[in-house]
Design an enzyme around this catalytic site. Structure first.
Site, PDB file in Angstrom:
ATOM      1  N   HIS A   1     113.064  93.227  85.228  1.00  9.11           N
ATOM      2  CA  HIS A   1     113.527  94.324  86.083  1.00  9.11           C
ATOM      3  C   HIS A   1     114.965  94.706  85.723  1.00  9.11           C
ATOM      4  CE1 HIS A   1     113.782  96.435  90.113  1.00  9.11           C
ATOM      5  NE2 HIS A   1     115.052  96.361  89.761  1.00  9.11           N
ATOM      6  N   GLU A   2     115.843  93.702  85.636  1.00 15.77           N
ATOM      7  CA  GLU A   2     117.250  93.997  85.334  1.00 15.77           C
ATOM      8  C   GLU A   2     117.411  94.511  83.906  1.00 15.77           C
ATOM      9  OE1 GLU A   2     119.119  94.256  87.846  1.00 15.77           O
ATOM     10  OE2 GLU A   2     117.671  93.259  89.141  1.00 15.77           O
TER      11      GLU A   2
ATOM     12  N   HIS B   1     116.775  98.240  83.756  1.00 17.78           N
ATOM     13  CA  HIS B   1     117.989  99.010  84.077  1.00 17.78           C
ATOM     14  C   HIS B   1     118.905  99.047  82.852  1.00 17.78           C
ATOM     15  CE1 HIS B   1     117.490  99.554  88.379  1.00 17.78           C
ATOM     16  NE2 HIS B   1     117.381  98.263  88.620  1.00 17.78           N
TER      17      HIS B   1
HETATM   18 ZN   LIG Z   1     116.801  97.358  90.337  1.00 15.24          ZN
END
Ligand SMILES: [Zn+2]
Ligand SMILES: [Zn+2]
Length: 147
Positions: free
Chosen positions: A64-65, A68
């Site tokens: 998830h990170e 980004h």
């Molecule tokens: Zn996030």
């Protein structure tokens, strides 16, 4: 897990799932409470919640990170609402939300006429219920959380 191991793991996941290298810093942030991790726009570094490092979902949090991270570096839509983000996250199998560490449980607090505290997980009928210690009538005080 040490920070060195974390850094190595993030670099491996980056190569394996994104086909790109992670060239910044990954560290643990002990102030994170319910979030699994975060991406710092200014430094491009990643921070993770140490308390989630041994959960099976941790790899999903890293993905998830990294979603980004890679989208931001490529100047694509890196925010949760962006289509680029949603697509890439699904593609690499990242988690959408941080797993909750412990579900918050509400506690109903009552007190009897002799000031004994009575805690219940569910609401009780005050008129039908007596204090277990002194047998006195009880009244409702308030609702609290266990956090
Ligand atoms: Zn996030
Ligand atoms: Zn009592």
């Amino acid at each position: 897990m040490t920070e060195y191991e974390l850094q190595t793991l993030v670099m491996e996941i980056s190569k394996k799932y994104f086909g790109r290298s992670f060239d910044h810093n990954a560290s643990f942030n002990t102030r994170l409470r319910t979030t699994g991790g975060r991406y710092l726009l200014a430094s491009h570094n990643l921070e993770f919640n140490l308390k989630m490092a041994n959960l099976p979902e941790f790899e999903g949090i890293i993905k998830h990170e990294l979603t980004h991270y890679h989208l931001h570096i490529q100047k694509r839509g890196y925010q949760h609402k962006d289509l680029d983000f949603k697509r890439l996250l699904a593609q690499v199998g990242g988690s959408r939300f941080a797993p909750s560490l412990k579900r918050e449980q509400k506690i109903w607090l009552y007190r009897c006429e002799n000031e004994h505290n009575i805690m219940r997980k569910r609401r009780v009928q005050e008129g039908n219920y007596r204090c277990g210690l002194c047998g006195g009538g009880i009244h409702f005080v308030g609702q609290t959380g266990n956090k």
